[in-house]
Structures are given as structure tokens and as C-alpha cells.
Write a protein that holds these residues in place. Structure first.
Motif, PDB file in Angstrom:
ATOM      1  N   GLN A 126       1.456  42.517 -32.665  1.00 51.09           N
ATOM      2  CA  GLN A 126       2.489  42.947 -33.090  1.00 51.09           C
ATOM      3  C   GLN A 126       3.945  42.647 -32.184  1.00 51.09           C
ATOM      4  O   GLN A 126       4.889  42.521 -32.235  1.00 51.09           O
TER       5      GLN A 126
ATOM      6  N   HIS B   1       5.503  39.663 -32.197  1.00 50.22           N
ATOM      7  CA  HIS B   1       6.537  39.558 -33.521  1.00 50.22           C
ATOM      8  C   HIS B   1       7.705  40.276 -33.186  1.00 50.22           C
ATOM      9  O   HIS B   1       8.837  39.938 -33.848  1.00 50.22           O
ATOM     10  N   GLU B   2       7.650  41.506 -32.533  1.00 52.20           N
ATOM     11  CA  GLU B   2       8.727  42.377 -32.468  1.00 52.20           C
ATOM     12  C   GLU B   2       9.834  42.161 -31.147  1.00 52.20           C
ATOM     13  O   GLU B   2      10.778  42.427 -31.148  1.00 52.20           O
ATOM     14  N   TYR B   3       9.112  41.402 -30.272  1.00 54.79           N
ATOM     15  CA  TYR B   3      10.182  41.068 -28.971  1.00 54.79           C
ATOM     16  C   TYR B   3      10.071  39.371 -28.709  1.00 54.79           C
ATOM     17  O   TYR B   3       9.075  38.793 -28.953  1.00 54.79           O
ATOM     18  N   HIS B   4      11.087  39.216 -27.848  1.00 48.60           N
ATOM     19  CA  HIS B   4      11.026  37.708 -27.234  1.00 48.60           C
ATOM     20  C   HIS B   4      10.545  37.949 -25.855  1.00 48.60           C
ATOM     21  O   HIS B   4      11.127  38.913 -24.925  1.00 48.60           O
TER      22      HIS B   4
ATOM     23  N   LYS C 112      13.923  41.627 -30.848  1.00 46.85           N
ATOM     24  CA  LYS C 112      14.253  40.828 -31.747  1.00 46.85           C
ATOM     25  C   LYS C 112      14.915  41.553 -32.807  1.00 46.85           C
ATOM     26  O   LYS C 112      14.828  42.389 -33.208  1.00 46.85           O
TER      27      LYS C 112
ATOM     28  N   ASP D  52      15.899  36.978 -36.381  1.00 41.65           N
ATOM     29  CA  ASP D  52      14.926  36.288 -35.317  1.00 41.65           C
ATOM     30  C   ASP D  52      13.732  36.502 -35.920  1.00 41.65           C
ATOM     31  O   ASP D  52      12.959  35.566 -35.635  1.00 41.65           O
ATOM     32  N   LYS D  53      13.059  37.765 -36.390  1.00 39.99           N
ATOM     33  CA  LYS D  53      11.973  37.765 -36.887  1.00 39.99           C
ATOM     34  C   LYS D  53      11.688  36.902 -38.050  1.00 39.99           C
ATOM     35  O   LYS D  53      10.466  36.327 -38.257  1.00 39.99           O
ATOM     36  N   ARG D  54      12.577  36.650 -38.923  1.00 36.75           N
ATOM     37  CA  ARG D  54      12.635  36.014 -39.948  1.00 36.75           C
ATOM     38  C   ARG D  54      12.389  34.394 -39.687  1.00 36.75           C
ATOM     39  O   ARG D  54      11.711  33.596 -40.206  1.00 36.75           O
TER      40      ARG D  54
ATOM     41  N   SER E 148      11.248  33.379 -36.783  1.00 31.57           N
ATOM     42  CA  SER E 148      10.052  32.903 -36.290  1.00 31.57           C
ATOM     43  C   SER E 148       8.853  32.966 -37.371  1.00 31.57           C
ATOM     44  O   SER E 148       7.991  32.080 -37.001  1.00 31.57           O
ATOM     45  N   SER E 149       9.132  33.719 -38.269  1.00 35.85           N
ATOM     46  CA  SER E 149       8.004  33.683 -39.391  1.00 35.85           C
ATOM     47  C   SER E 149       8.086  32.179 -39.842  1.00 35.85           C
ATOM     48  O   SER E 149       7.070  31.593 -40.295  1.00 35.85           O
TER      49      SER E 149
END
Length: 161
Positions: free
Chosen positions: A22, A25-28, A136, A140-142, A144-145
């Protein structure tokens, strides 16, 4: 002789104890560090069984020392009877003074946070990989996914071609 080598290789292959998926997903993740852990005997036995969870844990700095907070290490049923095992407790992280100063400066001045990424064995000792990270945003999350999905699709196309 060959049996000893194969056993050693198996241990090295499976050196990861737990991962915090996780966190990426949550952080750079800007920079990664490897820290030792101060553990009790029953905790090491539980780690060998893989009974640890890093999902809701984080690293905090108190009085110039790094501490792992919120990591859940569940006790084995065969743990010592004279010790009262505490599953969620603060565990001290062992880092060089130079690394600690760098982390402290980034957290206090630049608004970074420190997250645990994974726990693994290195030369018979439990190590924690921590990352200096920035949160993020939703877009940004979108992104990267989307990139992850595209890489997966590209690998499928290349496999069939």
C-alpha cells in the motif's frame, strides 16, 4: 555437500518477511534506507513464521531516534509463558547518525514522511527497508495505476507476438 548449498539458496530466495504494498500506492518514494530492528526473542520467532503486518505502520522520530509504530507482530502459541507478548508496540530502528540526520531534516523541513516498505532477512538479522516519501494526490494515483495497467497489457502483447 550439494544439499547444503541448495538449502542456503532457498533461504536467500525467500528472504522477504513482509511487504507494505500500500505504501507505493499512497506515496512517491524518494529515497530508501535499510534499518535494523530491536526485537525480543518471541518477535524473532514470529518473524520466522511470517506473522507480521506492516500495512498500518509508520516510522516516527523521537529524541533523535527512529521508531517503528503500528507494526503488528502476532505471538506464537508456543511463545514463552513468562513473557507477556505485546503485538503492537514501538520498536526502535537502528540507523547511522548520518542517515538519521538526513531523515530528520527531510521530515521537519521539507514535509516528507517515513514509511516502512518491507521487512527481510539479511545475514540472519531482521532488517526493515524504510522510504522517505511524499504523499500522492488522487490524480497521481490514477496515473500510476494507468501506467501499471499499460505495462501489464504491453507484456501480454509481447508475449503473444
Amino acid at each position: 555437500m550439494a544439499d547444503k548449498k541448495s538449502k542456503k539458496n532457498k533461504k536467500q530466495e525467500n528472504s522477504t518477511i513482509a511487504q507494505n504494498r500500500q505504501a507505493t500506492h499512497e506515496y512517491h518514494i524518494e529515497e530508501r534506507f535499510e534499518a535494523g530492528l530491536v526485537l525480543e526473542g518471541w518477535e524473532v520467532k514470529s518473524l520466522r513464521e511470517g506473522r507480521v503486518q506492516l500495512k498500518e505502520s509508520y516510522v516516527t522520530i523521537k529524541r533523535g531516534e527512529a521508531w517503528l509504530v503500528g507494526a503488528h507482530i502476532s505471538a506464537l502459541a508456543s511463545a514463552s509463558t513468562h513473557v507477556n507478548p505485546e503485538a503492537i508496540r514501538q520498536r526502535k530502528l537502528l540507523l547511522n547518525r548520518h542517515e538519521l540526520n538526513k531523515l530528520i531534516g527531510a521530515v521537519e523541513r521539507k514535509g516528507y514522511t517515513i514509511v516502512p516498505l518491507n521487512m527481510h532477512w539479511k545475514k540472519g538479522r531482521a532488517k526493515l527497508e524504510i522510504g522517505l516519501a511524499k504523499g500522492k494526490q488522487l490524480h497521481d494515483k490514477r496515473a500510476s495505476s494507468k501506467d501499471r495497467d499499460w505495462q501489464r497489457e504491453k507484456a501480454r502483447i509481447m508475449k503473444h507476438a
